[in-house]
Structure formats: structure tokens, C-alpha cells
Design an enzyme around this catalytic site. Structure first.
Site, PDB file in Angstrom:
ATOM      1  N   CYS A   1     -63.294 -37.596 -20.128  1.00  0.00           N
ATOM      2  CA  CYS A   1     -64.117 -36.510 -19.614  1.00  0.00           C
ATOM      3  C   CYS A   1     -64.788 -36.878 -18.284  1.00  0.00           C
ATOM      4  O   CYS A   1     -66.011 -36.777 -18.127  1.00  0.00           O
ATOM      5  CB  CYS A   1     -65.152 -36.071 -20.634  1.00  0.00           C
ATOM      6  SG  CYS A   1     -64.401 -35.304 -22.073  1.00  0.00           S
TER       7      CYS A   1
ATOM      8  N   TRP B   1     -72.892 -33.615 -19.407  1.00  0.00           N
ATOM      9  CA  TRP B   1     -72.247 -33.894 -20.701  1.00  0.00           C
ATOM     10  C   TRP B   1     -72.510 -35.331 -21.147  1.00  0.00           C
ATOM     11  O   TRP B   1     -72.568 -35.611 -22.329  1.00  0.00           O
ATOM     12  CB  TRP B   1     -70.743 -33.631 -20.605  1.00  0.00           C
ATOM     13  CG  TRP B   1     -70.016 -33.909 -21.867  1.00  0.00           C
ATOM     14  CD1 TRP B   1     -69.889 -33.091 -22.964  1.00  0.00           C
ATOM     15  CD2 TRP B   1     -69.317 -35.113 -22.209  1.00  0.00           C
ATOM     16  NE1 TRP B   1     -69.164 -33.714 -23.951  1.00  0.00           N
ATOM     17  CE2 TRP B   1     -68.799 -34.953 -23.516  1.00  0.00           C
ATOM     18  CE3 TRP B   1     -69.080 -36.315 -21.528  1.00  0.00           C
ATOM     19  CZ2 TRP B   1     -68.051 -35.944 -24.153  1.00  0.00           C
ATOM     20  CZ3 TRP B   1     -68.334 -37.300 -22.160  1.00  0.00           C
ATOM     21  CH2 TRP B   1     -67.830 -37.111 -23.464  1.00  0.00           C
TER      22      TRP B   1
ATOM     23  N   TYR C   1     -58.598 -26.545 -25.199  1.00  0.00           N
ATOM     24  CA  TYR C   1     -59.550 -27.550 -24.703  1.00  0.00           C
ATOM     25  C   TYR C   1     -58.847 -28.897 -24.524  1.00  0.00           C
ATOM     26  O   TYR C   1     -58.139 -29.359 -25.404  1.00  0.00           O
ATOM     27  CB  TYR C   1     -60.683 -27.669 -25.713  1.00  0.00           C
ATOM     28  CG  TYR C   1     -61.834 -28.565 -25.335  1.00  0.00           C
ATOM     29  CD1 TYR C   1     -62.544 -28.366 -24.161  1.00  0.00           C
ATOM     30  CD2 TYR C   1     -62.236 -29.579 -26.190  1.00  0.00           C
ATOM     31  CE1 TYR C   1     -63.628 -29.174 -23.846  1.00  0.00           C
ATOM     32  CE2 TYR C   1     -63.322 -30.384 -25.892  1.00  0.00           C
ATOM     33  CZ  TYR C   1     -64.010 -30.182 -24.715  1.00  0.00           C
ATOM     34  OH  TYR C   1     -65.088 -30.976 -24.426  1.00  0.00           O
ATOM     35  N   HIS C   2     -59.073 -29.520 -23.377  1.00  0.00           N
ATOM     36  CA  HIS C   2     -58.475 -30.818 -23.031  1.00  0.00           C
ATOM     37  C   HIS C   2     -57.000 -30.729 -22.676  1.00  0.00           C
ATOM     38  O   HIS C   2     -56.258 -31.697 -22.835  1.00  0.00           O
ATOM     39  CB  HIS C   2     -58.707 -31.872 -24.119  1.00  0.00           C
ATOM     40  CG  HIS C   2     -60.122 -32.395 -24.140  1.00  0.00           C
ATOM     41  ND1 HIS C   2     -60.657 -33.070 -25.207  1.00  0.00           N
ATOM     42  CD2 HIS C   2     -61.095 -32.338 -23.201  1.00  0.00           C
ATOM     43  CE1 HIS C   2     -61.909 -33.403 -24.933  1.00  0.00           C
ATOM     44  NE2 HIS C   2     -62.197 -32.964 -23.719  1.00  0.00           N
TER      45      HIS C   2
ATOM     46  N   HIS D   1     -59.791 -30.808 -17.902  1.00  0.00           N
ATOM     47  CA  HIS D   1     -60.837 -29.839 -18.215  1.00  0.00           C
ATOM     48  C   HIS D   1     -60.763 -28.606 -17.313  1.00  0.00           C
ATOM     49  O   HIS D   1     -61.784 -28.141 -16.791  1.00  0.00           O
ATOM     50  CB  HIS D   1     -62.213 -30.482 -18.127  1.00  0.00           C
ATOM     51  CG  HIS D   1     -62.418 -31.537 -19.168  1.00  0.00           C
ATOM     52  ND1 HIS D   1     -61.943 -32.813 -19.015  1.00  0.00           N
ATOM     53  CD2 HIS D   1     -63.010 -31.502 -20.385  1.00  0.00           C
ATOM     54  CE1 HIS D   1     -62.255 -33.529 -20.090  1.00  0.00           C
ATOM     55  NE2 HIS D   1     -62.890 -32.757 -20.937  1.00  0.00           N
TER      56      HIS D   1
END
Ligand SMILES: [Cu+2]
Length: 691
Positions: free
Chosen positions: A282, A344, A544-545, A630
Site C-alpha cells: 500500500c 492509512w 480492491y488491490h 490502488h
């Protein structure tokens, strides 16, 4: 010793299956096809009446009962039997012969399902006795309806452990499934073993019509690829997950598992990176003037890692001043790297801009670049509100921030920094985890699509806008255009050589680590009509991802999704979409123009290159190498090239002079013929100096 064991040495390479264009990336390679053994070892005609074993698996479809299956293997060790990979008992396993002789790799197992099913996946359970010998590493998977003509549906590399491996592919009717084990996952010896193999079927099978592109074989990675970057020199895509192949939590910190897919060899290789003391899960990600992925923050929130693709080494950079995760990152016109946001990880709030100078090798805070003007109004507060900015490095060291906040801003990284709000993206709400693509950099054109007001739990939009930027400080124009067919958050968008934009994946309501409401039908936006057209769906959700990147042959690689431990939404794979411009009306490969000569592959701003081709072309464009994680790819941008034709299919094009537009670094140059077919791109390096 089993004298009837028929080794395939002589026949392994005697047949070659020319895999259609979607499997061959940058050159016309052939994939060796291993035919099933002609000698049946065991299991022929034997009905095994197995107990139905349903292993938990993140594959498409439903398990087909193993009852009645037979299999044929090229080699087996008698003590372990021949067909024990399909006996429903995870405590027994097939193992290739090791005594008195070790039968060399590759090995094959061909399973006869005894009837035709609409197969769309399999699971492979490695041996469960605590040993690892024979775990399959590199592999290819083929299916067949008749046991004679096989097509490759998946290939890649499995991670070396005893966990269940799941493989999904586009549904095909088949009675036979063949696994071709190319390497042993730990390179411990020339063996292959398998405790259980299950095959899955789709509820239905509707062949797709021609004319909407093709999704190719599934490419299996030994990890969930969450981030990806195109590499110059090696024709490869570099990916990574976190400290482990399936998990981002609970790690030791300081390490990242990476995997690289080579488009020429079609080999997926794995490397654990510890050199930079950085768990790069991330992160912020962008490609510098030398094509080096600059990776910031994430799980190790203050770290900086730079990958040098020429020397294949990871270089440790200095810590950022502000720890971050989910910040955005972009390369600037002066070669520095700008980051902003990122609550985050590393604490919440105050994630104002800072800039990395690769020459001085230091980070400098930019107090004039506050994050507050670009926050969304997320229900989870600043933890989400400063995530994944849509940044575009532009002229004079400035950055245009197009979203995801409804508010748009100019930032400048000169001096102590500057910021100027320039209105909102028309009536578009905050569009977290939507996409923004600079499809026409010469004219400052950005397409924005989708996104959702909140990171989690709110409906995404199908909105689309064209933002036109001019110079830093100027208010952009925003044009609302026709919506996509689908609402999407966590989709990915890739600009294609012809200036159209391919939007794929996502889901209608943001739900990280879930594939609920996944959109499987991509859309292509045409700047000429300003409308979207739906194209070929695929069967593997990308939410997601996930990420997508344009490849040099004009196809798009779309991969990842998940990284949630034992969840059912881990996607250890990618797939390649071949747009229709590479196909004839009957979906056979179109004849491509071929670039035969380049006066240089390195050029300064304002410089020219002459390109020779084997046939006439009518259009040229260049697209900067992409990096994506992302939903953010701040590197890709497209420039329509004007050119002069010297005759003899020789064309000269000139690079724009402004580094804010022709951002230095690696670009793909596409030449397109009158039928709209692009040549395989040549890579050029635009250097940061002006002629
Ligand atoms: Cu993430």
C-alpha cells in the site's frame, strides 16, 4: 522400478502449440505443448468412487465430482501410486519416480473427467505430509475436449508451500485437464507431487461473439500482485504484494515479496526483497526519469525504496519526513518525486506535501502544499480522505490534482511549495478510488471515471468527465460526458495507443476484500464520440488491490485483487486483454506493421527520431510507461505524435520540448496503420535535458 513407465523425453518437444496472440506478448513465441502419455500407467478404466472433497478455494464455479475420473501421468513412484491425486484423500499423493532413477522435469498429469464439462478452474493441493519435495513451481495448464488437441488456459508459478493453489480461467468445454509441471517450486530436485487436484465448472458457457477483444490465459503469480510497474530493458512487469504472498498484516516489517512476469519467456519469477528494509504494501508509486519505480511508505510508512531495472537491484532511499500509506506520488518536470496524503498508515492527518530529490537524495517538506484542500468528505474521516490523489506532474514543477476530491487543485513543488484551488469537477461528487487518465497530454486532456464518495460502503458512480488543463494556476475546463454503463469503484483505466481508454474491473459498492457486485465487463471510451462501448467480459473479479497496465504490444495486463490471508478473494493472477484493433473480424490475429529501424532509442526533449517500418502507417503516438496500485497510475500519459514521411515507410517524429508534457523517462512509441493496427512499440528514453 516400473518398466512400463513411459518417459516423455522423446515426445515432449515434438509438438508445438502456437498459442494465439493473446498468449504471446512481445514476440511471436511458441509454447511447448506436452501431449498426454500414450502409455496409461494406472487408473485406466478404473472407477475410483471417490469421496467428494470440497476444498475451500477462491476459484470460479463449482467443484466437479472426482468420481470416475482417471488420470495419466508421465512418471510415478510406485509406493505412492499413480492416480492418488484424484482420490479425494489429501493424505495420499502422486509423486514422480525417484528411484532407481530420477525422472527429469517437466512432468505431466492428464485427468480424464469422463465427460465434457464447462471447466473454468482447478485447485492443486501440494502434498500434506510435511515435506515439500515435488511442489509444483512453474507450470502450464491445458484443456482438451478430445484428449488430442489441447489449448493452454493458464500458466505461471506457484508459491512454494503446502497451501491449496487455486487457478481460474475463462470457461471452456473440456473433458481433459492437463498440468505440465516445469519446475519444482524450491528447486530441490526433478520431482513433481500432488495430493489432490480438483476441477471446477461454470454454471453455463456462452461463447463470446467476435469483435469485442479477447482475454488470454490466466497468468499465475506466487503472490497476490497488489502493485505493478512496467520495466524497461527486460520486457517485464514487476509486481509485489507485502511481506508474504497472501498477507499484509502481522509481518516482520522490512521485507517485500516480489514477482516478475517476463513477456518474452512467459516466465514468472519470484524474489524476496529485504535490501531496503521496507514492506512496500500500500505505498506511493511512480516512475522517475530513469524508469525506476520509486516506492514510498505503506506498511513501513516512512521508508523509500527505488528499484533499478537495469541492474536489477533495490536501492534504499532516505526516510520521508512524514510517514505515509495510501499517499499519491508523481514525478515532476524537474525529475523530483512529489507525494501528498497517506493517512492509512503512520498516523492520521497532516499529510502535507513533500518532495524527493534523487540527486541530493533527500526529502524536503513543502509547507505551501497543504493536504487539506484535497480531502474528500469520507465517512471514515481523514484516514480515508487523503488517500490516492489523482496527481499529474505538469509544467514548471507543478502538479494538477484532479481528484478524487470533488475539489481540484494546483500544487507547485518549487521553493516551499504552493497551492491554488481551482473549483470542482463539475457536479461529480468525491470519487475515491475512481480513475483519471491523461489520454492527450499535448492538449492537457484528462478523462475521469467512476469512484465513490466514501472509500467503503457507498455506491460508486458511473460518471465521466473530461478535464482540460493549460498552465499551472489556470482554472481547468470540466466537461461532463456520457456515463459508463456500470458504476465502478476500484476499477482500473488504461490509455491505449489510439487514444481510447480501457476501463476494467471494479465493483458497484466499495467493499475492500470482497468481490461482491464485481463488474466483469470492461468498457472502452472513445474521445471521438465521447462515449463508452462495452467489450469482452472476463471471469476473474478485479476489485480492491487490482491494477492494469498497457504492454508494449498494445495489449493490457490486468491483475491482482485481495491479499487477505485465507479469504476467498485472493487473486494470485493476471490476465491479458487483447483489444480488437489487434484482431481481424474473425478474431484471428491482425497483420501488424513492424518497426524495423530506429535512428535512436534515446532522445532529448525537443529531439527527433526517425523510425523505419515494413509497411505504411497513418498515425503515431507515445505512451509513458505505467505503474499502478490502488487504482492510481500517475505515470501513464499519451501524446499524439505528428510526423513527417520521408518515403520508404520512414517517419520522423519530434518530442515536445516541455518536460511537464513529455515527462522524461521511458515511453512506448506506437505506429498505427490504416486499418488501425499498431506495431509492437519501440521503447524510447526521453532524457531530462532539452536539445
Ligand atoms: Cu491497500
Amino acid at each position: 522400478m516400473h518398466p512400463q513407465v513411459h518417459i516423455l523425453d522423446n515426445v515432449i518437444l515434438s509438438l508445438w502449440l502456437v498459442v494465439s496472440i493473446f498468449a504471446t506478448q512481445t514476440v511471436a513465441i511458441t509454447i511447448p505443448y506436452v501431449p498426454p502419455p500414450t502409455d496409461v500407467l494406472q487408473g485406466e478404466g478404473i472407477t475410483t468412487n471417490n469421496t467428494f472433497v470440497n476444498f475451500a478455494a477462491a476459484v470460479n464455479g463449482n467443484t466437479i465430482s472426482q468420481s470416475g475420473w482417471t488420470d495419466v501421468v508421465d512418471s510415478f513412484e510406485p509406493g505412492n501410486g499413480g492416480y492418488l491425486a484424484i482420490d479425494g484423500n489429501p493424505n495420499t499423493f502422486w509423486h514422480t519416480e525417484w528411484t532407481p532413477v530420477e525422472v527429469p522435469l517437466p512432468h505431466t498429469i492428464t485427468i480424464n473427467l469422463q465427460a465434457v464439462y464447462n471447466v473454468d478452474g482447478l485447485t492443486y493441493l501440494p502434498r500434506q505430509d510435511g515435506l515439500s519435495n515435488g511442489n509444483i513451481g512453474q507450470h502450464q495448464i491445458f484443456t482438451s475436449t478430445d484428449g488430442v488437441n489441447f489449448v493452454m488456459v493458464a500458466y505461471g508459478t506457484f508459491y512454494d508451500d503446502a497451501t491449496l493453489k487455486s487457478v481460474s480461467w475463462e470457461t471452456l468445454p473440456a473433458q481433459y485437464v492437463q498440468i505440465h509441471a516445469i519446475t519444482e517450486a524450491g528447486n530441490r530436485g526433478p520431482w513433481t507431487s500432488a495430493a489432490e487436484i480438483n476441477v471446477y465448472e461454470a454454471g453455463s458457457y456462452d461463447p463470446l461473439p467476435n469483435g469485442i477483444g479477447i482475454w488470454g490465459p490466466t497468468i499465475n503469480f506466487p503472490l497476490v500482485p497488489v502493485a505493478a510497474a512496467l520495466e524497461p530493458h527486460s520486457w517485464s512487469v514487476l509486481t509485489w504484494s507485502s511481506w508474504s504472498d497472501t498477507l499484509y498484516t502481522g509481518g516482520p516489517g522490512g521485507q517485500t515479496l516480489t514477482a516478475t512476469w517476463n513477456s518474452i519467456t512467459n516466465v514468472v519469477s519470484e524474489l524476496l526483497v529485504t535490501d531496503t528494509d521496507h514492506d512496500m504494501f500500500c505505498p506511493g508509486l511512480s516512475l522517475d526519469f530513469n524508469g525506476r519505480p520509486t516506492v514510498t511508505g505503506g506498511n513501513n510508512a516512512q521508508r523509500t525504496s527505488i528499484y533499478d531495472p537495469i541492474y536489477n537491484v533495490w536501492i534504499s532511499g532516505p526516510d520521508m519526513n512524514i510517514p505515509r500509506g495510501y499517499q499519491a506520488s508523481c514525478t515532476l518536470s524537474d525529475g523530483r518525486t512529489f507525494v501528498i496524503g497517506g493517512s492509512w498508515s503512520g498516523g492520521e492527518g497532516g499529510k502535507n506535501g513533500e518532495v524527493y530529490d534523487p540527486i541530493a537524495n533527500d526529502w524536503t517538506l513543502l509547507p505551501g502544499c497543504p493536504v487539506a484542500p484535497m480531502l474528500t468528505d469520507d465517512a471514515q474521516g481523514v484516514y480515508r480522505a487523503d488517500n490516492h490523489g489523482w496527481l499529474f506532474g505538469w509544467k514548471n514543477g507543478c502538479i494538477f490534482q484532479a481528484g478524487p476530491s470533488s475539489a481540484m487543485n494546483w500544487y507547485c513543488a518549487t521553493g516551499t511549495g504552493g497551492q491554488l484551488g481551482v473549483g470542482t469537477r463539475a457536479s461529480d461528487p468525491d470519487a475515491m478510488c475512481g480513475n483519471a487518465v491523461m489520454y492527450d497530454a499535448l492538449n492537457g486532456k484528462i478523462l475521469t471515471v467512476g469512484g465513490s464518495p466514501n472509500y467503503v460502503g457507498s455506491s460508486a458512480t458511473s460518471n465521466a468527465h473530461i478535464i482540460t488543463i493549460i498552465d499551472p494556476g489556470w482554472t481547468p475546463t470540466v466537461q461532463t460526458v456520457s456515463n459508463m454503463a456500470y458504476e465502478r469503484i476500484f476499477a482500473n483505466a488504461v490509455v491505449l495507443p489510439d487514444g481510447t481508454v480501457f476501463v476494467t474491473g471494479g465493483q458497484t459498492i466499495g467493499d475492500p476484500f470482497s468481490d461482491s457486485n464485481a463488474i466483469l465487463t470492461p468498457e472502452i471510451w472513445d474521445p471521438a464520440t465521447e462515449t463508452f462501448t462495452q467489450v469482452a467480459p472476463n471471469s476473474i473479479p478485479r476489485t480492491y488491490h487490482s491494477w492494469a497496465l498497457l504492454l508494449l504490444d498494445g495489449t493490457v495486463m490486468s491483475g491482482g485483487g485481495g491479499l487477505c490471508g485465507t479469504c476467498s478473494t485472493n487473486h494470485f493472477d493476471a490476465q491479458i486483454y487483447t483489444p480488437q484493433y489487434l484482431l481481424n473480424a474473425d478474431n484471428s490475429p491482425a497483420t501488424r506493421p513492424v518497426i524495423t529501424a530506429m535512428s535512436s532509442n534515446t532522445v532529448a526533449l525537443g529531439g527527433s527520431i526517425t523510425m523505419g517500418l515494413n509497411s505504411p502507417i497513418v498515425s503515431m503516438s507515445m505512451i509513458r510507461y505505467g505503474s499502478a496500485t490502488h487504482t492510481v497510475d500517475t505515470d501513464q500519459r499519451r501524446i499524439q505524435l505528428s510526423f513527417t514521411n520521408a518515403g520508404d515507410n520512414s517517419y520522423t517524429f519530434t518530442i515536445p520540448t516541455d518536460p511537464g508534457i513529455a515527462m522524461p523517462g521511458y515511453w512506448m512509441v506506437f505506429a498505427i496503420d490504416s486499418a488501425g493496427v499498431p506495431a509492437i512499440a519501440q521503447t524510447i528514453l526521453i532524457t531530462g535535458t532539452e536539445v
